[in-house]
Scaffold this motif. Structure first.
Motif, PDB file in Angstrom:
ATOM      1  N   SER A  92     -24.435   6.731  -7.140  1.00 47.98           N
ATOM      2  CA  SER A  92     -24.757   6.591  -8.568  1.00 47.98           C
ATOM      3  C   SER A  92     -26.244   6.311  -8.779  1.00 47.98           C
ATOM      4  O   SER A  92     -26.886   6.919  -9.645  1.00 47.98           O
ATOM      5  CB  SER A  92     -23.918   5.461  -9.180  1.00 47.98           C
ATOM      6  N   SER A  93     -26.815   5.417  -7.981  1.00 51.21           N
ATOM      7  CA  SER A  93     -28.242   5.103  -8.136  1.00 51.21           C
ATOM      8  C   SER A  93     -29.115   6.306  -7.767  1.00 51.21           C
ATOM      9  O   SER A  93     -30.137   6.569  -8.421  1.00 51.21           O
ATOM     10  CB  SER A  93     -28.601   3.899  -7.270  1.00 51.21           C
TER      11      SER A  93
ATOM     12  N   THR B 182     -28.400  19.218 -17.351  1.00 56.47           N
ATOM     13  CA  THR B 182     -28.231  18.698 -15.992  1.00 56.47           C
ATOM     14  C   THR B 182     -28.614  17.230 -15.917  1.00 56.47           C
ATOM     15  O   THR B 182     -27.903  16.414 -15.312  1.00 56.47           O
ATOM     16  CB  THR B 182     -29.079  19.519 -15.014  1.00 56.47           C
ATOM     17  N   SER B 183     -29.699  16.896 -16.539  1.00 58.92           N
ATOM     18  CA  SER B 183     -30.125  15.493 -16.559  1.00 58.92           C
ATOM     19  C   SER B 183     -29.099  14.611 -17.272  1.00 58.92           C
ATOM     20  O   SER B 183     -28.780  13.505 -16.824  1.00 58.92           O
ATOM     21  CB  SER B 183     -31.486  15.382 -17.250  1.00 58.92           C
ATOM     22  N   LYS B 184     -28.534  15.135 -18.355  1.00 53.16           N
ATOM     23  CA  LYS B 184     -27.535  14.367 -19.100  1.00 53.16           C
ATOM     24  C   LYS B 184     -26.273  14.148 -18.271  1.00 53.16           C
ATOM     25  O   LYS B 184     -25.702  13.046 -18.254  1.00 53.16           O
ATOM     26  CB  LYS B 184     -27.200  15.114 -20.391  1.00 53.16           C
ATOM     27  N   LEU B 185     -25.821  15.182 -17.546  1.00 57.84           N
ATOM     28  CA  LEU B 185     -24.626  15.057 -16.710  1.00 57.84           C
ATOM     29  C   LEU B 185     -24.856  14.096 -15.551  1.00 57.84           C
ATOM     30  O   LEU B 185     -23.952  13.354 -15.154  1.00 57.84           O
ATOM     31  CB  LEU B 185     -24.200  16.431 -16.189  1.00 57.84           C
TER      32      LEU B 185
ATOM     33  N   PRO C  71     -10.456  10.758  -8.946  1.00 58.46           N
ATOM     34  CA  PRO C  71      -9.291  10.213  -8.223  1.00 58.46           C
ATOM     35  C   PRO C  71      -9.596   9.816  -6.786  1.00 58.46           C
ATOM     36  O   PRO C  71      -9.019   8.858  -6.274  1.00 58.46           O
ATOM     37  CB  PRO C  71      -8.275  11.369  -8.274  1.00 58.46           C
ATOM     38  N   LEU C  72     -10.502  10.517  -6.130  1.00 57.79           N
ATOM     39  CA  LEU C  72     -10.817  10.227  -4.729  1.00 57.79           C
ATOM     40  C   LEU C  72     -12.250   9.768  -4.534  1.00 57.79           C
ATOM     41  O   LEU C  72     -12.666   9.542  -3.395  1.00 57.79           O
ATOM     42  CB  LEU C  72     -10.571  11.477  -3.864  1.00 57.79           C
ATOM     43  N   GLY C  73     -13.022   9.653  -5.585  1.00 56.97           N
ATOM     44  CA  GLY C  73     -14.438   9.326  -5.429  1.00 56.97           C
ATOM     45  C   GLY C  73     -14.681   7.860  -5.135  1.00 56.97           C
ATOM     46  O   GLY C  73     -15.502   7.499  -4.309  1.00 56.97           O
ATOM     47  N   GLY C  74     -13.942   7.009  -5.836  1.00 56.41           N
ATOM     48  CA  GLY C  74     -14.201   5.593  -5.654  1.00 56.41           C
ATOM     49  C   GLY C  74     -15.495   5.178  -6.346  1.00 56.41           C
ATOM     50  O   GLY C  74     -16.142   5.943  -7.071  1.00 56.41           O
ATOM     51  N   ASP C  75     -15.877   3.929  -6.154  1.00 52.49           N
ATOM     52  CA  ASP C  75     -17.110   3.384  -6.733  1.00 52.49           C
ATOM     53  C   ASP C  75     -18.211   3.439  -5.680  1.00 52.49           C
ATOM     54  O   ASP C  75     -18.360   2.542  -4.839  1.00 52.49           O
ATOM     55  CB  ASP C  75     -16.892   1.943  -7.212  1.00 52.49           C
TER      56      ASP C  75
ATOM     57  N   LYS D 198     -20.106   7.080 -15.202  1.00 43.33           N
ATOM     58  CA  LYS D 198     -18.987   6.857 -16.126  1.00 43.33           C
ATOM     59  C   LYS D 198     -17.738   7.641 -15.749  1.00 43.33           C
ATOM     60  O   LYS D 198     -16.677   7.425 -16.331  1.00 43.33           O
ATOM     61  CB  LYS D 198     -19.405   7.257 -17.548  1.00 43.33           C
ATOM     62  N   GLN D 199     -17.864   8.552 -14.781  1.00 45.01           N
ATOM     63  CA  GLN D 199     -16.725   9.368 -14.385  1.00 45.01           C
ATOM     64  C   GLN D 199     -15.768   8.553 -13.522  1.00 45.01           C
ATOM     65  O   GLN D 199     -16.164   7.628 -12.816  1.00 45.01           O
ATOM     66  CB  GLN D 199     -17.187  10.612 -13.612  1.00 45.01           C
TER      67      GLN D 199
END
Length: 709
Positions: free
Chosen positions: A83-84, A61-64, A74-78, A70-71
């Motif tokens: 992420s933080s 889980t921590s690794k994912l 298609p609809l997530g965006g930046d 890095k993923q």
């Protein structure tokens, strides 16, 4: 330790029944301990396996969470905030994963190792000693039995010695084994307490150590972070609830508004047809041939893109080209008892598709849209506006001119009204009008009040006046293999020099007055196309036009039945459109008709796959070949007549010669009978030789000729 039961080791040599009974109790207790410890071992092993799985899952889980940035969704965006946040969670969970790994190691050492040692070493030792003791006891019993059977009368020192040694050895072995077995059973009473307490003690110590590490990692800073994240989750949930409520309201409104659209064929009065479209999309059923007569229908999504008709299967990202519809032709067709079918044929006639719409509205809109695209209206700046103007021009093209209408007002019976005529000259008509046509009056080209026929008369109706007589024959199936049917002779087209086949679509026909000017064909084309536009007639019957030296035939492409036959001598005029080379027509001079005269002229208009000039050239070539064939036939008949005269003269001459020969033969016989018979006395006749007879014949013939001279 007080309260521990023991087996008396000093009574092992006596091996009394009481000792054996007590041994049985201890053995039963050992079996119960073994069964219980196996169950406890499985339970503790599940704890250990679960801890290992928890440690591995936490680490994964921590690794994912670290790899989230890095993923590429298609609809997530930046989303930098997301992420933080996940990176912070990843650090905390990674620390917890380390704690779980330490706990897993402690459980292996402090919990699993003691109980595994007891199970694999002590319990197995008891089981092994039990088997060895049983063997030694059986050997001792057998040795005693053999020793007891020594004979009293016949004593043998050697045998007695051997049996004595055997008893000694077996008894000693049993005694030693029994003492060790008793000692192990007595020790088991202590070991079972140790085996129960040590794993539990190790488990609790490992948990205490784990919770201490957790308390060090889960500090106040982490609690503040979790509080902020919880607040953000609540805000997202409230936003989601508000959005869901809005979407539910939208769904309810759409359900009410779309209720009439659930009907597959809605009422055209409520949903009028838009004939000015240059783009359209929707589901259509496409016909795919699977055999000579069998076919399947597949439902696919079609849409227009520029001058192309595209198709896209459900689930595909992009569509593929189905057909180029620039300069194509489209018409409504009847196909396999299905409604709302239309056929699209490419400009070169090499490719065609049959499609089925779901409703009458879609059916007409698809045909109008493809017609607009075929005229390349989509290339203009305002395609819908230009399409509307083109359609309006088609409507104006069928508005009667005042002079023509006033002319026929006097012909109408009183109290009756007639529909507006569909013939007029208009600037909005298809095709350019020549100067000759402008000089001619309308009545000099077409007969007054002439109806337009938009479909071909079926073979069963060809006995109607003016059509059956013009066709000559109909309803007879054309044999594609050239074989005679029912013992009849071969068709006339089989021996024809010219035999060309074209794909045509019948637009209409009407009676005309003039058949000596090509302008009558152009005017008929304009009037029929304008009438089709105003009456919304898009359906056209597709046929195969067979051009031969004898006739023109319209053949059904599916059944090979001859729909109409036009004798070639009756085709007096043929022409193609001056601008649209797909349109051509010809004038057929027939007997009867609407007028009282013996002859009438009917103009037939067709649409081809851009082959109007080729068809006219073929008809002209057929008429030339027919003319030459007629001239050759006449020359051949004249030559045959001359030969018949010569043959008759030859027969007369032969007959005269035969008569002369008969006369000569009679003269010779008369001359021969007048001579004295040269017979002998015995009654024998003198036989003349052949040479003598010939000389006599020649002499008689010479005398005759002299007398004649």
């Amino acid at each position: 330790m007080p309260g521990i039961d023991k087996l008396p080791i000093e009574e092992t040599l006596e091996d009394s029944p009481q000792t054996r009974s007590l041994l049985g109790v201890f053995e039963e207790d050992a079996a119960a301990i073994s069964n219980y410890m196996n169950q406890l071992y499985q339970a503790m092993h599940r704890i250990y396996d679960a801890q290992n799985e928890l440690s591995a899952a936490t680490h994964l889980t921590s690794k994912l969470l670290k790899e989230y940035e890095k993923q590429r969704f298609p609809l997530g965006g930046d989303d930098e905030v997301m992420s933080s946040t996940l990176q912070q969670f990843s650090k905390v969970i990674d620390e917890l994963s380390s704690c779980h790994a330490v706990l897993s190691t402690q459980l292996a050492d402090a919990m699993m190792f003691p109980i595994t040692q007891f199970k694999e070493r002590d319990l197995k030792e008891i089981l092994t000693l039990k088997e060895v003791f049983q063997i030694a006891s059986n050997d001792h019993d057998a040795a005693i039995n053999r020793y007891s059977r020594l004979s009293k009368k016949r004593e043998n020192d050697k045998v007695k010695y051997e049996l004595t040694e055997d008893v000694y050895t077996s008894r000693k072995k049993q005694h030693q084994t029994m003492m060790h077995y008793f000692c192990a059973l007595n020790t088991l009473q202590y070991k079972k307490k140790i085996a129960l307490l040590e794993p539990l003690l190790g488990y609790m110590q490992a948990q205490i150590s784990f919770f201490k590490m957790g308390s060090e990692n889960l500090n106040e800073q982490l609690e503040e972070f979790l509080t902020n994240i919880g607040t953000s989750v609540q805000n997202v949930r409230r936003e989601m609830d508000s959005d869901v409520e809005t979407m539910q309201q939208t769904i309810e409104d759409l359900e009410v508004a779309s209720d009439p659209l659930y009907i597959p064929d809605p009422d055209p009065s409520k949903f009028p047809v838009n004939r000015n479209l240059t783009r359209k999309a929707g589901y259509l059923n496409a016909r795919n041939k699977t055999g000579l007569v069998s076919s399947t229908w597949d439902r696919q999504f079609y849409f227009t893109q520029g001058g192309n008709l595209m198709t896209q299967a459900r689930g595909d990202v992009a569509g593929g080209l189905a057909m180029d519809i620039d300069n194509c032709s489209v018409m409504a067709v009847d196909c396999e008892d299905r409604r709302y079918c239309f056929q699209i044929t490419s400009f070169d006639g090499k490719k065609s598709s049959i499609l089925q719409a779901e409703s009458k509205k879609d059916h007409e809109e698809w045909i109008c849209t493809i017609n607009n695209i075929s005229k390349q209206i989509y290339l203009s700046e305002n395609p819908e506006e230009i399409a509307a103007r083109v359609n309006q021009s088609a409507l104006e093209a069928v508005t009667p001119s005042p002079s023509f209408q006033q002319r026929h007002e006097s012909l109408r019976p009183a109290g009756q009204s007639r529909p507006a005529a569909v013939r007029t000259s208009s600037s909005g008509s298809l095709g350019s009008e020549g100067t000759n046509l402008a000089a001619l009056s309308l009545d000099s080209l077409v007969a007054p009040d002439t109806p337009i026929q938009f479909d071909i008369i079926s073979p069963v109706c060809e006995d109607q006046p003016g059509q059956a007589k013009a066709s000559g024959q109909g309803g007879r199936r054309t044999n594609p293999f050239g074989e005679s049917e029912g013992g009849t002779t071969k068709s006339e087209t089989e021996d024809s020099i010219l035999h060309q086949l074209f794909i045509v679509r019948f637009l209409g026909s009407m009676e005309v007055k003039s058949d000596d000017n090509p302008d009558v064909v152009y005017e008929t084309m304009r009037q029929i196309l304008a009438a089709r536009a105003i009456h919304n007639i898009f359906r056209m019957t597709e046929s195969h036009l067979l051009v031969t030296c004898d006739c023109l035939k319209l053949i059904d492409p599916q059944t090979q039945v001859t729909r109409l036959t036009f004798p070639l001598p009756s085709v007096v005029l043929y022409a193609t459109h001056q601008e649209n080379k797909r349109l051509f027509g010809f004038v057929l001079r027939t007997s009867g008709g609407r007028s009282e005269s013996n002859l009438s002229s009917v103009c037939y208009i067709f649409e081809s796959n851009n082959e109007g000039e080729k068809i006219c050239d073929s008809v002209g070539l057929a008429k030339q070949i027919a003319l030459h064939a007629e001239l050759n036939r006449r020359a051949s008949e004249k030559q045959k007549e001359i030969e018949r005269v010569k043959e008759k003269q030859q027969k007369e001459l032969s007959k005269q010669k035969q008569i002369e020969k008969d006369l000569e033969e009679q003269s010779r016989l008369i001359a021969a009978s007048s001579r004295p018979n040269q017979a002998s006395i015995e009654g024998q006749f003198v036989v003349l030789s052949s040479s003598q007879s010939e000389e006599s014949d020649l002499g008689e013939e010479g005398k005759k000729r002299e007398s004649e001279a």
